[in-house]
Design a protein around this motif. Structure first.
Motif, PDB file in Angstrom:
ATOM      1  N   LYS A   1     -37.120 -43.127   2.115  1.00  0.00           N
ATOM      2  CA  LYS A   1     -38.460 -42.746   2.524  1.00  0.00           C
ATOM      3  C   LYS A   1     -38.743 -43.032   3.976  1.00  0.00           C
ATOM      4  O   LYS A   1     -39.659 -42.471   4.549  1.00  0.00           O
ATOM      5  CB  LYS A   1     -39.489 -43.522   1.686  1.00  0.00           C
ATOM      6  CG  LYS A   1     -39.595 -42.993   0.311  1.00  0.00           C
ATOM      7  CD  LYS A   1     -40.813 -43.468  -0.405  1.00  0.00           C
ATOM      8  CE  LYS A   1     -41.252 -44.856  -0.031  1.00  0.00           C
ATOM      9  NZ  LYS A   1     -42.394 -45.260  -0.859  1.00  0.00           N
ATOM     10  N   SER A   2     -37.981 -43.919   4.575  1.00  0.00           N
ATOM     11  CA  SER A   2     -38.261 -44.279   5.958  1.00  0.00           C
ATOM     12  C   SER A   2     -37.488 -43.347   6.868  1.00  0.00           C
ATOM     13  O   SER A   2     -36.313 -43.093   6.671  1.00  0.00           O
ATOM     14  CB  SER A   2     -37.836 -45.723   6.202  1.00  0.00           C
ATOM     15  OG  SER A   2     -37.827 -45.998   7.554  1.00  0.00           O
TER      16      SER A   2
ATOM     17  N   ILE B   1     -36.374 -43.670   9.759  1.00  0.00           N
ATOM     18  CA  ILE B   1     -35.241 -44.217  10.505  1.00  0.00           C
ATOM     19  C   ILE B   1     -34.003 -44.286   9.622  1.00  0.00           C
ATOM     20  O   ILE B   1     -32.882 -44.054  10.086  1.00  0.00           O
ATOM     21  CB  ILE B   1     -35.621 -45.592  11.072  1.00  0.00           C
ATOM     22  CG1 ILE B   1     -36.799 -45.429  12.004  1.00  0.00           C
ATOM     23  CG2 ILE B   1     -34.472 -46.189  11.805  1.00  0.00           C
ATOM     24  CD1 ILE B   1     -37.107 -46.647  12.788  1.00  0.00           C
ATOM     25  N   ARG B   2     -34.201 -44.575   8.324  1.00  0.00           N
ATOM     26  CA  ARG B   2     -33.030 -44.572   7.438  1.00  0.00           C
ATOM     27  C   ARG B   2     -32.448 -43.182   7.335  1.00  0.00           C
ATOM     28  O   ARG B   2     -31.233 -43.008   7.227  1.00  0.00           O
ATOM     29  CB  ARG B   2     -33.433 -45.039   6.046  1.00  0.00           C
ATOM     30  CG  ARG B   2     -33.963 -46.405   6.003  1.00  0.00           C
ATOM     31  CD  ARG B   2     -32.924 -47.341   5.501  1.00  0.00           C
ATOM     32  NE  ARG B   2     -33.507 -48.661   5.364  1.00  0.00           N
ATOM     33  CZ  ARG B   2     -32.876 -49.776   5.598  1.00  0.00           C
ATOM     34  NH1 ARG B   2     -31.630 -49.739   5.964  1.00  0.00           N
ATOM     35  NH2 ARG B   2     -33.477 -50.912   5.444  1.00  0.00           N
TER      36      ARG B   2
ATOM     37  N   LEU C   1     -32.508 -41.023   9.672  1.00  0.00           N
ATOM     38  CA  LEU C   1     -31.749 -40.807  10.898  1.00  0.00           C
ATOM     39  C   LEU C   1     -30.383 -41.481  10.823  1.00  0.00           C
ATOM     40  O   LEU C   1     -29.382 -40.924  11.278  1.00  0.00           O
ATOM     41  CB  LEU C   1     -32.536 -41.346  12.098  1.00  0.00           C
ATOM     42  CG  LEU C   1     -31.978 -40.841  13.404  1.00  0.00           C
ATOM     43  CD1 LEU C   1     -32.551 -39.508  13.702  1.00  0.00           C
ATOM     44  CD2 LEU C   1     -32.285 -41.807  14.511  1.00  0.00           C
ATOM     45  N   PHE C   2     -30.310 -42.693  10.233  1.00  0.00           N
ATOM     46  CA  PHE C   2     -29.007 -43.334  10.025  1.00  0.00           C
ATOM     47  C   PHE C   2     -28.099 -42.420   9.212  1.00  0.00           C
ATOM     48  O   PHE C   2     -26.924 -42.232   9.516  1.00  0.00           O
ATOM     49  CB  PHE C   2     -29.170 -44.650   9.254  1.00  0.00           C
ATOM     50  CG  PHE C   2     -29.768 -45.771  10.017  1.00  0.00           C
ATOM     51  CD1 PHE C   2     -30.012 -46.979   9.402  1.00  0.00           C
ATOM     52  CD2 PHE C   2     -30.114 -45.640  11.342  1.00  0.00           C
ATOM     53  CE1 PHE C   2     -30.574 -48.034  10.084  1.00  0.00           C
ATOM     54  CE2 PHE C   2     -30.682 -46.689  12.032  1.00  0.00           C
ATOM     55  CZ  PHE C   2     -30.909 -47.893  11.387  1.00  0.00           C
ATOM     56  N   ALA C   3     -28.685 -41.837   8.124  1.00  0.00           N
ATOM     57  CA  ALA C   3     -27.882 -40.995   7.246  1.00  0.00           C
ATOM     58  C   ALA C   3     -27.382 -39.767   7.999  1.00  0.00           C
ATOM     59  O   ALA C   3     -26.241 -39.326   7.804  1.00  0.00           O
ATOM     60  CB  ALA C   3     -28.709 -40.572   6.036  1.00  0.00           C
TER      61      ALA C   3
ATOM     62  N   LEU D   1     -35.386 -39.926  17.842  1.00  0.00           N
ATOM     63  CA  LEU D   1     -36.006 -41.244  17.954  1.00  0.00           C
ATOM     64  C   LEU D   1     -37.302 -41.180  18.730  1.00  0.00           C
ATOM     65  O   LEU D   1     -38.258 -41.910  18.429  1.00  0.00           O
ATOM     66  CB  LEU D   1     -35.031 -42.215  18.612  1.00  0.00           C
ATOM     67  CG  LEU D   1     -33.975 -42.680  17.638  1.00  0.00           C
ATOM     68  CD1 LEU D   1     -32.859 -43.361  18.371  1.00  0.00           C
ATOM     69  CD2 LEU D   1     -34.587 -43.630  16.641  1.00  0.00           C
TER      70      LEU D   1
ATOM     71  N   ILE E   1     -39.835 -40.137  16.287  1.00  0.00           N
ATOM     72  CA  ILE E   1     -40.188 -41.207  15.349  1.00  0.00           C
ATOM     73  C   ILE E   1     -41.104 -42.218  16.014  1.00  0.00           C
ATOM     74  O   ILE E   1     -42.082 -42.690  15.423  1.00  0.00           O
ATOM     75  CB  ILE E   1     -38.908 -41.877  14.816  1.00  0.00           C
ATOM     76  CG1 ILE E   1     -38.191 -40.931  13.874  1.00  0.00           C
ATOM     77  CG2 ILE E   1     -39.225 -43.172  14.126  1.00  0.00           C
ATOM     78  CD1 ILE E   1     -36.918 -41.502  13.332  1.00  0.00           C
TER      79      ILE E   1
ATOM     80  N   LEU F   1     -27.623 -48.238   5.009  1.00  0.00           N
ATOM     81  CA  LEU F   1     -28.685 -47.532   4.308  1.00  0.00           C
ATOM     82  C   LEU F   1     -29.456 -48.432   3.373  1.00  0.00           C
ATOM     83  O   LEU F   1     -30.643 -48.245   3.154  1.00  0.00           O
ATOM     84  CB  LEU F   1     -28.096 -46.369   3.508  1.00  0.00           C
ATOM     85  CG  LEU F   1     -27.554 -45.223   4.336  1.00  0.00           C
ATOM     86  CD1 LEU F   1     -26.876 -44.236   3.436  1.00  0.00           C
ATOM     87  CD2 LEU F   1     -28.681 -44.561   5.076  1.00  0.00           C
TER      88      LEU F   1
ATOM     89  N   LEU G   1     -34.263 -53.439   8.728  1.00  0.00           N
ATOM     90  CA  LEU G   1     -33.792 -52.291   9.510  1.00  0.00           C
ATOM     91  C   LEU G   1     -32.827 -52.710  10.608  1.00  0.00           C
ATOM     92  O   LEU G   1     -31.925 -51.951  10.979  1.00  0.00           O
ATOM     93  CB  LEU G   1     -34.981 -51.565  10.141  1.00  0.00           C
ATOM     94  CG  LEU G   1     -35.601 -50.467   9.313  1.00  0.00           C
ATOM     95  CD1 LEU G   1     -36.806 -49.920  10.022  1.00  0.00           C
ATOM     96  CD2 LEU G   1     -34.605 -49.375   9.069  1.00  0.00           C
TER      97      LEU G   1
ATOM     98  N   LEU H   1     -24.665 -49.980  11.202  1.00  0.00           N
ATOM     99  CA  LEU H   1     -24.358 -48.621  11.670  1.00  0.00           C
ATOM    100  C   LEU H   1     -23.440 -48.686  12.883  1.00  0.00           C
ATOM    101  O   LEU H   1     -22.499 -47.890  13.013  1.00  0.00           O
ATOM    102  CB  LEU H   1     -25.655 -47.888  12.017  1.00  0.00           C
ATOM    103  CG  LEU H   1     -25.511 -46.386  12.203  1.00  0.00           C
ATOM    104  CD1 LEU H   1     -25.216 -45.722  10.905  1.00  0.00           C
ATOM    105  CD2 LEU H   1     -26.761 -45.821  12.824  1.00  0.00           C
TER     106      LEU H   1
ATOM    107  N   ALA I   1     -35.226 -48.481  19.204  1.00  0.00           N
ATOM    108  CA  ALA I   1     -36.298 -47.830  18.450  1.00  0.00           C
ATOM    109  C   ALA I   1     -36.653 -48.646  17.214  1.00  0.00           C
ATOM    110  O   ALA I   1     -37.830 -48.781  16.859  1.00  0.00           O
ATOM    111  CB  ALA I   1     -35.876 -46.417  18.052  1.00  0.00           C
TER     112      ALA I   1
ATOM    113  N   LEU J   1     -36.282 -39.527  -6.221  1.00  0.00           N
ATOM    114  CA  LEU J   1     -35.469 -39.309  -5.040  1.00  0.00           C
ATOM    115  C   LEU J   1     -34.058 -39.847  -5.236  1.00  0.00           C
ATOM    116  O   LEU J   1     -33.095 -39.255  -4.758  1.00  0.00           O
ATOM    117  CB  LEU J   1     -36.117 -39.982  -3.829  1.00  0.00           C
ATOM    118  CG  LEU J   1     -37.366 -39.279  -3.318  1.00  0.00           C
ATOM    119  CD1 LEU J   1     -37.962 -40.096  -2.191  1.00  0.00           C
ATOM    120  CD2 LEU J   1     -37.018 -37.912  -2.827  1.00  0.00           C
TER     121      LEU J   1
END
Lengths: 102, 164, 371
Positions: free
Chosen positions: A26-27, A29-30, A32-34, A79, A82, B22, B27, B34, B72, B88
């Motif tokens: 849901k976030s 930024i996550r 974007l990581f994916a 980014l 975001i 993930l 974060l 990552l 960020a 989901l």
């Protein structure tokens, strides 16, 4: 089983991890990581083919370098979006950003 | 035997790092893992015999993109709940199943493709001549793309009234 | 009130000490034939010791060298800055003019407690200086100090050097964020602006040397300066590299991340004792690595008239570059953050591009000067 298959399998595993993250988080930024994980998986695929089944004399690596550069541009713009969305709302939760729906 | 062990080890390490990025609660830990995933990819490129691409990946992905992501993440902060809705998660797992099942078709097709060992190994002059002769226009377009992305990012993220 | 950090720190250090000991045992086991060979050579034929790999790794361009040069550089810096400010500098420790002062500082830092803030992220807090040190020390393995004294003559030495050094903002950000202190976080963001702004001029100004010598390995660049040094063929790039080097090292005049009057110590505020000592040590190790690569890229590496051995020439040149960097500290005031960022993006990048274009135009004339 040859070496190329091993790298294609690895690339598929990373791609699957990226798709799982893209669809179930849901976030923003996550997500974007994916996306970055997915891009790197595709890049690994290109590099494996550049090594084991090259179509071009020496230039097959250049495509992977282009992919890296384009991913850098996309990460920068993503980014920035975001950060701006965070300033307007207070949190980045993609379920709530549905003003343009319907 | 060792020949095939190193790629499998790298795949395991990188997928653990990707899953951690993930699923980690914080974060910032996600951003750090990552970066470890990117370093793992770079080791892949070294092992594939493409050293210039590996260093390129290190310099750009870890040196620039991971730093940007971490910046960020620290500005945005940790917000929102971390429990994804079960709908989901089911969608995510369906996506994973469909992709991994394509691995079956990949096995049945690529298992029989004849691989040619790149007989001349890595040659820097071939890479650079290909970059200039075949992909020269693409490099110019890429430069324009990157500069417009930089301008766009600055314009989007700039605060008008205050400064940091 | 007993803070929880005591038990965590002691446990972490115990685990870390055992783990490092095991790692050392594994490394010694892997290097055992080389070590036995070296011991045999000490007893029978000492001059041949200087040619062995293990000597290169541990003593000369390796661990001992990059550990001793920071100590010497620190003493020279304090003396020079003191003389420029009409003071005396270290005077008492070690008999003559305080030569052993850096060792006294080292012992003092070792004996102090490493205070971990209460809500800080303990593991990231402790590991960030270690990461900063590794990033500073690792690129030195590709620098050639002589045709014989290079640990790893990699064919892409230049690119690897700057790629590893571009990880440094990551260590700065994690250190600043894990301190749980908004002032050190602001200092970390300022450090990030400075480091990111001067990375592009740094990379661009190495391009003329690579173009002239047609090689991406530092050894190849040093070898092709036998007729003329590249600082004469690309002077603007050398100046841009020097300025960007000062900014990447966070030295005065580019001192904003550590602005004493504004942010206490910037992003290193919460670090006390040996953690701060490790960060300072990492800074000086980066200084020697950068000076070594400046000498190889622009000042001809080990080329010089043959009345001295090549190694001595390299060490003299590295000493001159470090001296210039230390002199700049006593002489210049601090640059403001907006002047700094504007200078990096709008002055240094066009200057380095101008030099590259000038080399394109002058290519047929200088082709005979190379090699």
């Amino acid at each position: 089983m040859n070496d190329l298959l091993l790298y294609v399998a690895g690339s598929t595993i990373f791609f699957a991890i990226g798709v799982y993250g893209l669809l179930s988080k849901k976030s923003a930024i996550r997500i974007l990581f994916a996306i970055e994980i997915i891009i790197n998986a595709a890049n690994l695929n290109i590099a494996a083919f550049a090594r084991y089944a090259p179509y071009d004399l020496g230039g097959a690596q250049a495509i992977a370098m282009f992919v890296i550069s384009i991913a850098a541009a996309e990460a920068a713009v993503g980014l920035a979006i975001i950060i701006e969305a965070f300033r307007l709302r207070g949190r980045v939760n993609v379920d709530e950003m549905n003003e343009m729906k319907g | 035997m060792v020949d095939i062990l190193i790629p499998i080890l790298l795949i395991a390490l990188s997928s653990v790092a990707a899953l951690l990025s993930l699923e980690s609660k914080s974060l910032v830990y996600g951003a750090i893992s990552l970066a470890i995933f990117f370093v793992g990819l770079s080791l892949f490129f070294f092992y594939l015999g493409l050293p210039y691409l590996a260093i390129f990946q290190l310099a750009i992905y870890v040196g620039a993109i991971a730093v940007l992501i971490m910046f960020a993440v620290m500005v945005v902060g940790e917000g929102g709940s971390r429990e994804p809705k079960s709908r989901l998660v089911i969608m995510g797992i369906l996506g994973v199943v469909s992709i991994v099942s394509s691995l079956y078709f990949a096995v049945s097709y690529f298992g029989s493709v004849s691989v040619t060992q790149g007989s001349q190994g890595f040659n820097m002059s071939l890479l650079s001549s290909a970059l200039i002769n075949q992909y020269g226009l693409l490099i110019v377009v890429l430069g324009l793309l990157l500069s417009s992305a930089a301008f766009g990012a600055v314009a989007l993220a700039r605060r008008e009234a205050e400064e940091t | 009130m007993i803070s929880k950090s005591d038990t965590f720190t002691s446990r972490f250090f115990k685990v870390g000490a055992v783990g490092s000991f095991l790692l050392l045992v594994i490394i010694i086991y892997l290097l055992l034939p080389d070590i036995l060979n070296a011991i045999k050579l000490i007893l029978t034929d000492p001059p041949a010791l200087l040619e062995t790999d293990i000597f290169k790794l541990i003593i000369f361009p390796g661990l001992l060298y990059i550990s001793i040069v920071p100590l010497i550089a620190e003493w020279v810096e304090r003396k020079i800055v003191a003389k420029m400010q009409v003071r005396v500098g270290p005077l008492y420790v070690g008999g003559w003019e305080g030569v052993l002062q850096p060792i006294a500082d080292l012992l003092k830092l070792l004996s102090k407690e490493i205070i971990i803030p209460r809500n800080a992220d303990k593991m990231v807090f402790i590991l960030s200086p270690v990461l900063a040190f590794i990033i500073g020390a690792l690129p030195s393995i590709v620098i050639p100090y002589s045709p014989n004294y290079v640990i790893w003559n990699y064919q892409f030495g230049v690119v690897l050097f700057f790629a590893v050094l571009s990880f440094y903002p990551l260590a700065v950000l994690t250190a600043a964020w894990s301190s749980n202190n908004k002032y050190s976080f602001i200092g970390g963001l300022r450090a990030l602006y400075q480091l990111a702004s001067y990375e592009v001029p740094l990379f661009l100004s190495t391009l003329p040397s690579v173009m002239l010598s047609n090689s991406l390995s530092l050894m190849g660049i040093a070898e092709s300066q036998s007729k003329i040094w590249f600082i004469a063929l690309a002077p603007v790039s050398a100046i841009v590299f020097f300025i960007a080097m000062m900014a990447e090292l966070e030295r005065i005049p580019f001192d904003t991340p550590e602005a004493d009057s504004e942010l206490v110590t910037g992003w290193t505020t919460e670090y006390a004792g040996m953690a701060w000592g490790l960060l300072q040590f990492a800074s000086y190790v980066k200084l020697t690595a950068f000076s070594g690569v400046f000498v190889v890229l622009f000042l001809g590496g080990w080329q010089g008239p043959s009345l001295l051995p090549p190694v001595v020439w390299t060490l003299i040149k590295v000493g001159v570059v470090i001296l210039l960097l230390l002199l700049a500290r006593g002489y210049y005031p601090r640059i403001r953050i907006d002047q700094l960022v504007r200078g990096g993006w709008s002055w240094l990048i066009p200057l380095s591009i101008i030099n590259i274009l000038a080399l394109f135009a002058a290519q047929p004339f200088v082709a005979s000067l190379v090699r």
